[in-house]
Design a protein around this motif. Structure first.
Motif, PDB file in Angstrom:
ATOM      1  N   SER A 258       0.822  -1.218   0.000  1.00 24.76           N
ATOM      2  CA  SER A 258       0.000   0.000   0.000  1.00 24.76           C
ATOM      3  C   SER A 258       0.850   1.260   0.000  1.00 24.76           C
ATOM      4  CB  SER A 258      -0.920   0.017   1.216  1.00 24.76           C
ATOM      5  OG  SER A 258      -1.826  -1.046   1.151  1.00 24.76           O
ATOM      6  N   LEU A 259       1.953   1.228   0.733  1.00 26.69           N
ATOM      7  CA  LEU A 259       2.825   2.400   0.769  1.00 26.69           C
ATOM      8  C   LEU A 259       3.347   2.761  -0.617  1.00 26.69           C
ATOM      9  CD1 LEU A 259       4.911   1.755   4.009  1.00 26.69           C
ATOM     10  CD2 LEU A 259       3.124   3.457   3.660  1.00 26.69           C
ATOM     11  N   PHE A 260       3.550   1.761  -1.449  1.00 26.62           N
ATOM     12  CA  PHE A 260       4.050   2.014  -2.798  1.00 26.62           C
ATOM     13  C   PHE A 260       2.935   2.288  -3.802  1.00 26.62           C
ATOM     14  CE2 PHE A 260       7.641  -0.276  -0.970  1.00 26.62           C
ATOM     15  CZ  PHE A 260       8.672   0.560  -1.350  1.00 26.62           C
ATOM     16  N   LEU A 261       1.812   1.589  -3.680  1.00 24.04           N
ATOM     17  CA  LEU A 261       0.789   1.673  -4.714  1.00 24.04           C
ATOM     18  C   LEU A 261      -0.231   2.792  -4.524  1.00 24.04           C
ATOM     19  CD1 LEU A 261       0.129  -2.096  -5.414  1.00 24.04           C
ATOM     20  CD2 LEU A 261       1.395  -0.455  -6.796  1.00 24.04           C
ATOM     21  N   ILE A 262      -0.559   3.152  -3.301  1.00 18.69           N
ATOM     22  CA  ILE A 262      -1.563   4.202  -3.099  1.00 18.69           C
ATOM     23  C   ILE A 262      -1.125   5.534  -3.684  1.00 18.69           C
ATOM     24  CG2 ILE A 262      -2.707   5.610  -1.329  1.00 18.69           C
ATOM     25  CD1 ILE A 262      -3.245   3.034   0.189  1.00 18.69           C
ATOM     26  N   PRO A 263       0.128   5.984  -3.489  1.00 20.95           N
ATOM     27  CA  PRO A 263       0.522   7.248  -4.136  1.00 20.95           C
ATOM     28  C   PRO A 263       0.438   7.195  -5.659  1.00 20.95           C
ATOM     29  CG  PRO A 263       2.096   6.672  -2.433  1.00 20.95           C
ATOM     30  CD  PRO A 263       1.185   5.494  -2.597  1.00 20.95           C
ATOM     31  N   ILE A 264       0.748   6.059  -6.236  1.00 16.69           N
ATOM     32  CA  ILE A 264       0.655   5.919  -7.693  1.00 16.69           C
ATOM     33  C   ILE A 264      -0.806   5.972  -8.127  1.00 16.69           C
ATOM     34  CG2 ILE A 264       1.029   4.335  -9.635  1.00 16.69           C
ATOM     35  CD1 ILE A 264       3.519   3.333  -8.068  1.00 16.69           C
ATOM     36  N   ALA A 265      -1.661   5.278  -7.392  1.00 18.73           N
ATOM     37  CA  ALA A 265      -3.085   5.251  -7.736  1.00 18.73           C
ATOM     38  C   ALA A 265      -3.714   6.627  -7.608  1.00 18.73           C
ATOM     39  CB  ALA A 265      -3.815   4.253  -6.846  1.00 18.73           C
ATOM     40  N   LEU A 266      -3.319   7.387  -6.599  1.00 21.43           N
ATOM     41  CA  LEU A 266      -3.902   8.707  -6.390  1.00 21.43           C
ATOM     42  C   LEU A 266      -3.446   9.719  -7.440  1.00 21.43           C
ATOM     43  CD1 LEU A 266      -3.772   8.972  -2.507  1.00 21.43           C
ATOM     44  CD2 LEU A 266      -5.757   8.491  -3.961  1.00 21.43           C
ATOM     45  N   ARG A 267      -2.276   9.509  -8.015  1.00 20.79           N
ATOM     46  CA  ARG A 267      -1.786  10.402  -9.066  1.00 20.79           C
ATOM     47  C   ARG A 267      -2.495  10.186 -10.392  1.00 20.79           C
ATOM     48  NH1 ARG A 267       4.053   9.360  -9.359  1.00 20.79           N
ATOM     49  NH2 ARG A 267       4.136   8.740  -7.208  1.00 20.79           N
ATOM     50  N   HIS A 268      -2.986   8.994 -10.615  1.00 23.21           N
ATOM     51  CA  HIS A 268      -3.639   8.662 -11.880  1.00 23.21           C
ATOM     52  C   HIS A 268      -5.134   8.521 -11.669  1.00 23.21           C
ATOM     53  CE1 HIS A 268       0.523   7.304 -12.467  1.00 23.21           C
ATOM     54  NE2 HIS A 268       0.329   7.702 -13.705  1.00 23.21           N
ATOM     55  N   VAL A 269      -5.879   9.434 -12.263  1.00 21.81           N
ATOM     56  CA  VAL A 269      -7.334   9.384 -12.141  1.00 21.81           C
ATOM     57  C   VAL A 269      -7.860   8.089 -12.755  1.00 21.81           C
ATOM     58  CG1 VAL A 269      -9.484  10.527 -12.782  1.00 21.81           C
ATOM     59  CG2 VAL A 269      -7.475  11.880 -12.196  1.00 21.81           C
ATOM     60  N   ARG A 270      -7.254   7.682 -13.843  1.00 18.62           N
ATOM     61  CA  ARG A 270      -7.658   6.465 -14.543  1.00 18.62           C
ATOM     62  C   ARG A 270      -6.757   5.292 -14.175  1.00 18.62           C
ATOM     63  NH1 ARG A 270     -12.537   6.679 -16.773  1.00 18.62           N
ATOM     64  NH2 ARG A 270     -12.460   7.094 -18.980  1.00 18.62           N
ATOM     65  N   PHE A 271      -6.563   5.048 -12.877  1.00 18.77           N
ATOM     66  CA  PHE A 271      -5.740   3.911 -12.457  1.00 18.77           C
ATOM     67  C   PHE A 271      -6.363   2.634 -13.018  1.00 18.77           C
ATOM     68  CE2 PHE A 271      -4.045   0.830  -9.372  1.00 18.77           C
ATOM     69  CZ  PHE A 271      -2.711   1.149  -9.473  1.00 18.77           C
ATOM     70  N   PRO A 272      -5.548   1.701 -13.488  1.00 19.58           N
ATOM     71  CA  PRO A 272      -6.067   0.568 -14.265  1.00 19.58           C
ATOM     72  C   PRO A 272      -6.883  -0.465 -13.469  1.00 19.58           C
ATOM     73  CG  PRO A 272      -3.729   0.313 -13.905  1.00 19.58           C
ATOM     74  CD  PRO A 272      -4.101   1.670 -13.373  1.00 19.58           C
ATOM     75  N   VAL A 273      -8.076  -0.070 -13.032  1.00 19.02           N
ATOM     76  CA  VAL A 273      -8.995  -1.058 -12.480  1.00 19.02           C
ATOM     77  C   VAL A 273      -9.989  -1.487 -13.552  1.00 19.02           C
ATOM     78  CG1 VAL A 273      -8.790  -0.364 -10.075  1.00 19.02           C
ATOM     79  CG2 VAL A 273     -10.493   0.725 -11.500  1.00 19.02           C
ATOM     80  N   GLY A 274      -9.924  -0.823 -14.684  1.00 21.86           N
ATOM     81  CA  GLY A 274     -10.723  -1.203 -15.844  1.00 21.86           C
ATOM     82  C   GLY A 274     -12.212  -1.059 -15.624  1.00 21.86           C
ATOM     83  N   ALA A 275     -12.959  -1.938 -16.262  1.00 22.35           N
ATOM     84  CA  ALA A 275     -14.416  -1.890 -16.182  1.00 22.35           C
ATOM     85  C   ALA A 275     -14.919  -2.304 -14.802  1.00 22.35           C
ATOM     86  CB  ALA A 275     -15.014  -2.798 -17.246  1.00 22.35           C
ATOM     87  N   LEU A 276     -14.051  -2.878 -14.010  1.00 31.14           N
ATOM     88  CA  LEU A 276     -14.422  -3.311 -12.670  1.00 31.14           C
ATOM     89  C   LEU A 276     -14.879  -2.138 -11.819  1.00 31.14           C
ATOM     90  CD1 LEU A 276     -14.451  -5.847 -10.905  1.00 31.14           C
ATOM     91  CD2 LEU A 276     -12.127  -5.302 -10.251  1.00 31.14           C
ATOM     92  N   GLY A 277     -14.179  -1.024 -11.916  1.00 23.08           N
ATOM     93  CA  GLY A 277     -14.520   0.156 -11.129  1.00 23.08           C
ATOM     94  C   GLY A 277     -13.890   0.123  -9.743  1.00 23.08           C
ATOM     95  N   TRP A 278     -13.742   1.303  -9.165  1.00 25.81           N
ATOM     96  CA  TRP A 278     -13.066   1.413  -7.871  1.00 25.81           C
ATOM     97  C   TRP A 278     -13.805   0.701  -6.758  1.00 25.81           C
ATOM     98  CZ3 TRP A 278      -8.354   2.520  -6.581  1.00 25.81           C
ATOM     99  CH2 TRP A 278      -7.570   3.258  -7.473  1.00 25.81           C
ATOM    100  N   LYS A 279     -15.126   0.864  -6.703  1.00 23.24           N
ATOM    101  CA  LYS A 279     -15.895   0.282  -5.608  1.00 23.24           C
ATOM    102  C   LYS A 279     -15.747  -1.236  -5.588  1.00 23.24           C
ATOM    103  CE  LYS A 279     -20.503   0.197  -3.608  1.00 23.24           C
ATOM    104  NZ  LYS A 279     -21.899   0.612  -3.739  1.00 23.24           N
ATOM    105  N   ARG A 280     -15.937  -1.872  -6.711  1.00 33.25           N
ATOM    106  CA  ARG A 280     -15.828  -3.334  -6.777  1.00 33.25           C
ATOM    107  C   ARG A 280     -14.387  -3.789  -6.552  1.00 33.25           C
ATOM    108  NH1 ARG A 280     -19.037  -5.545 -11.831  1.00 33.25           N
ATOM    109  NH2 ARG A 280     -19.645  -7.277 -10.488  1.00 33.25           N
ATOM    110  N   ALA A 281     -13.426  -3.019  -7.048  1.00 31.96           N
ATOM    111  CA  ALA A 281     -12.026  -3.379  -6.839  1.00 31.96           C
ATOM    112  C   ALA A 281     -11.667  -3.323  -5.353  1.00 31.96           C
ATOM    113  CB  ALA A 281     -11.117  -2.452  -7.634  1.00 31.96           C
ATOM    114  N   LEU A 282     -12.146  -2.311  -4.647  1.00 30.07           N
ATOM    115  CA  LEU A 282     -11.878  -2.210  -3.209  1.00 30.07           C
ATOM    116  C   LEU A 282     -12.556  -3.330  -2.428  1.00 30.07           C
ATOM    117  CD1 LEU A 282     -12.052   1.640  -2.715  1.00 30.07           C
ATOM    118  CD2 LEU A 282     -10.023   0.189  -2.638  1.00 30.07           C
ATOM    119  N   VAL A 283     -13.788  -3.680  -2.808  1.00 29.97           N
ATOM    120  CA  VAL A 283     -14.481  -4.785  -2.140  1.00 29.97           C
ATOM    121  C   VAL A 283     -13.718  -6.086  -2.351  1.00 29.97           C
ATOM    122  CG1 VAL A 283     -16.582  -6.199  -2.187  1.00 29.97           C
ATOM    123  CG2 VAL A 283     -16.756  -3.718  -2.167  1.00 29.97           C
TER     124      VAL A 283
END
Length: 82
Positions: free
Chosen positions: A37-62
């Motif tokens: 998380s320490l490495f990936l959260i800053p990367i994810a927050l910098r990119h609005v379109r982080f590659p979760v694809g059609a899954l979407g953020w909500k489903r990816a977090l679940v």
């Protein structure tokens, strides 16, 4: 790709060794996901379109909360008693 397979394959061995050294399954799970998380959260927050694809953020977090950490935790519990 070979390095990825090697790391993935070594995970149960290293986790079992760490469990026998006194770390609890919860400790190891927090370490694994905390460091990632320490490495990936800053990367994810910098990119609005982080590659979760059609899954979407909500489903990816679940899926992360219900599939990632619990799977790792029970893998360690099983390895500790194997």
């Amino acid at each position: 790709m070979l390095l990825t397979a090697l790391i993935w394959g070594m995970q149960p061995v290293v986790l079992r060794l760490a469990a026998h050294q006194g770390l609890t399954p919860a400790d190891l799970t927090v370490l694994r996901f905390g460091v990632a998380s320490l490495f990936l959260i800053p990367i994810a927050l910098r990119h609005v379109r982080f590659p979760v694809g059609a899954l979407g953020w909500k489903r990816a977090l679940v899926l992360t909360v219900l599939g990632g950490a619990p799977y790792n935790y029970f893998l360690i519990v099983g390895a500790a008693y194997a």
